[in-house]
Scaffold this active site. Structure first.
Site, PDB file in Angstrom:
ATOM      1  N   GLY A  98      96.435  12.435   1.211  1.00  0.00           N
ATOM      2  CA  GLY A  98      97.684  11.669   1.161  1.00  0.00           C
ATOM      3  C   GLY A  98      97.832  10.733   2.347  1.00  0.00           C
ATOM      4  O   GLY A  98      98.272   9.586   2.204  1.00  0.00           O
ATOM      5  N   GLY A 138      92.490  11.238  -2.132  1.00  0.00           N
ATOM      6  CA  GLY A 138      92.446  11.880  -3.453  1.00  0.00           C
ATOM      7  C   GLY A 138      91.101  12.482  -3.780  1.00  0.00           C
ATOM      8  O   GLY A 138      90.467  13.117  -2.947  1.00  0.00           O
ATOM      9  N   ARG A 156      87.834  21.977   7.949  1.00  0.00           N
ATOM     10  CA  ARG A 156      88.965  21.537   8.776  1.00  0.00           C
ATOM     11  C   ARG A 156      88.943  22.202  10.155  1.00  0.00           C
ATOM     12  O   ARG A 156      89.389  21.601  11.140  1.00  0.00           O
ATOM     13  CB  ARG A 156      90.277  21.836   8.059  1.00  0.00           C
ATOM     14  N   LYS A 175      94.667   6.444 -12.648  1.00  0.00           N
ATOM     15  CA  LYS A 175      95.805   5.596 -12.989  1.00  0.00           C
ATOM     16  C   LYS A 175      96.012   4.393 -12.086  1.00  0.00           C
ATOM     17  O   LYS A 175      95.849   4.489 -10.877  1.00  0.00           O
ATOM     18  CB  LYS A 175      97.076   6.446 -12.929  1.00  0.00           C
TER      19      LYS A 175
END
Ligand code: AMP
Length: 397
Positions: free
Chosen positions: A377, A354, A35, A198
């Site tokens: 996110g 994710g 980062r 999911k």
């Protein structure tokens, strides 16, 4: 879209929101500098123009309290090494000490402020706090994609105090362009590969991208909700029974919109959720009781590869198996290899959101795809079609 190129920073002080939320070990060493590396081009441009930089970031979740273990002082030397300029640190992000350090800041210098989240006003998006932060720059630069989906003081509200003197940093601009390339201007055929655990966490993405893609590849744990909903036997595989109607609705919508959906046809099933479990390849709709599908099977991977190789624009979000366990990582590796080949043949490939980034890094694919998003996110919300508040604030929306 206003970027750094629209400004000359000579004798200007730039207030830059960076994402220096880096992992630290027990001795406060930075264990992954990506980062900080990612923010380097923006900082260098400002210094090379003859300006100075005030860097602000959060680190961890101190929840509005001062917490030395989350102080940005721990990363000051690492930032200095990466940028090649000794960074000055001030142990607050507003107040007199910062006022003084800012007043004395000269061209070519960098000032790093203390963790913004030591103040609860940061995450609540407090206007007074944002106004105080705005005193530390002539021009506001947002280069923190990882927090662009948050309407926090330093990511969004502060922009209100800069009229036209605000822009995207190089990193944020790159993220925006990569998303645009997939969602709006991508060359056809456009394919999305969605995996992960999911359906519920991917549903809004699927609904949004159905209007934008030609092919939708569904893999990973999500598969079994779709298969069971169509009457298949999935043994003990992961499944969200309450999402089966939704799965059928997605398939119907896809058909209406002319999107080809590719689901696994065979899977590598295991008799336990364990790397050393017994395994067998079985048809996806005939998984025996006591067995669970943990990776894509060989025929499936061949089908996925065929679709990927004919794609000109590729979005990959989520692994197609439990890649953390070696025995069930082959499917995810095969998908990565196919995307690598398609990219070498001229396709644009974006990986983000994710765990897909974790998988890509683990298997060394980051150099092989066109772009790996830096924001989990924020990327997911972009794919869901939301306008991120940090981006809207710069665009003046
Ligand atoms: P996500 O964060 O939604 O992209 O989900 C990533 C997680 O999905 C990873 O930790 C994988 O281990 C998990 N996953 C992928 N395939 C399966 C599967 N067949 N069964 C259970 N979990 C899976």
């Amino acid at each position: 879209m206003r970027t750094l190129e629209d400004f000359n920073f000579e004798d200007k002080k730039a207030l830059i929101r960076v994402d220096f939320n880096v992992p630290l070990d027990a001795e406060f060493n930075v264990t992954d500098t990506s980062r900080i590396d990612a923010a380097k081009p923006t900082i260098l441009k400002i210094l090379e123009d003859g300006g100075s930089a005030v860097l602000m970031s959060h680190l961890g979740r101190p929840k509005g309290q001062r917490n030395e273990s989350m102080s940005l002082k721990h990363i000051c030397n690492v930032v200095s090494d990466i940028i090649g300029v000794q960074v000055k640190f001030v142990d607050d992000c507003i107040g007199e000490k910062v006022d003084d350090a800012y007043a004395n800041l000269e061209s070519g210098e960098i000032l790093l402020l203390e963790n913004l989240r030591f103040y609860s006003e940061e995450t609540s998006g407090d206007t007074e706090f944002a106004k105080k932060l705005s005193n530390y720059g002539d021009i506001y630069v947002n280069d923190a994609f990882g927090t662009a989906h948050r309407a926090h003081a330093s990511t969004t509200i502060v922009a209100d105090y800069f009229a036209d003197n605000k822009c995207f940093g190089y990193l944020l601009a790159k993220e925006i362009k990569a998303i645009e390339k997939v969602m709006q201007t991508g060359e056809k055929p456009v394919s999305a590969i969605l995996g992960g655990a999911k359906v519920s966490s991917k549903i809004t993405i699927i609904e949004n991208i159905l209007d934008k893609v030609d092919h939708l590849i569904i893999g990973g744990g999500m598969t079994y909700t779709f298969i069971k909903a169509q009457g298949g036997k999935i043994g003990d595989s992961i499944c969200e029974d309450d999402k089966m109607d939704l799965a059928l609705d997605i398939l119907k919508q896809a058909k209406e919109k002319g999107v080809e959906v590719h689901l696994p046809v065979d899977v590598l099933a295991a008799d336990d959720f364990d790397n050393n479990a017994k395994t067998q390849v079985v048809p996806v709709e005939a998984i025996p009781e006591g067995w669970q599908g943990l990776d894509a099977g060989p025929v499936t991977l061949g089908n996925f590869k065929e679709v990927i190789l004919k794609s000109k624009t590729i979005l990959w979000n989520g692994p197609v198996g439990v890649f953390e366990m070696e025995s069930f990582s082959k499917g995810t590796i095969a998908v990565g290899n196919a995307i690598d080949e398609a990219t070498r043949n001229g396709a644009f490939s974006l990986v983000g959101g994710g765990d897909s980034v974790a998988a890509v890094k683990q298997f060394g694919f980051q150099e092989k795809v066109s772009y790996v998003s830096t924001g989990g996110g924020a990327m997911l919300e972009s794919l869901e079609g939301k306008t991120l508040p940090g981006i809207a604030a710069i665009l003046g929306q």
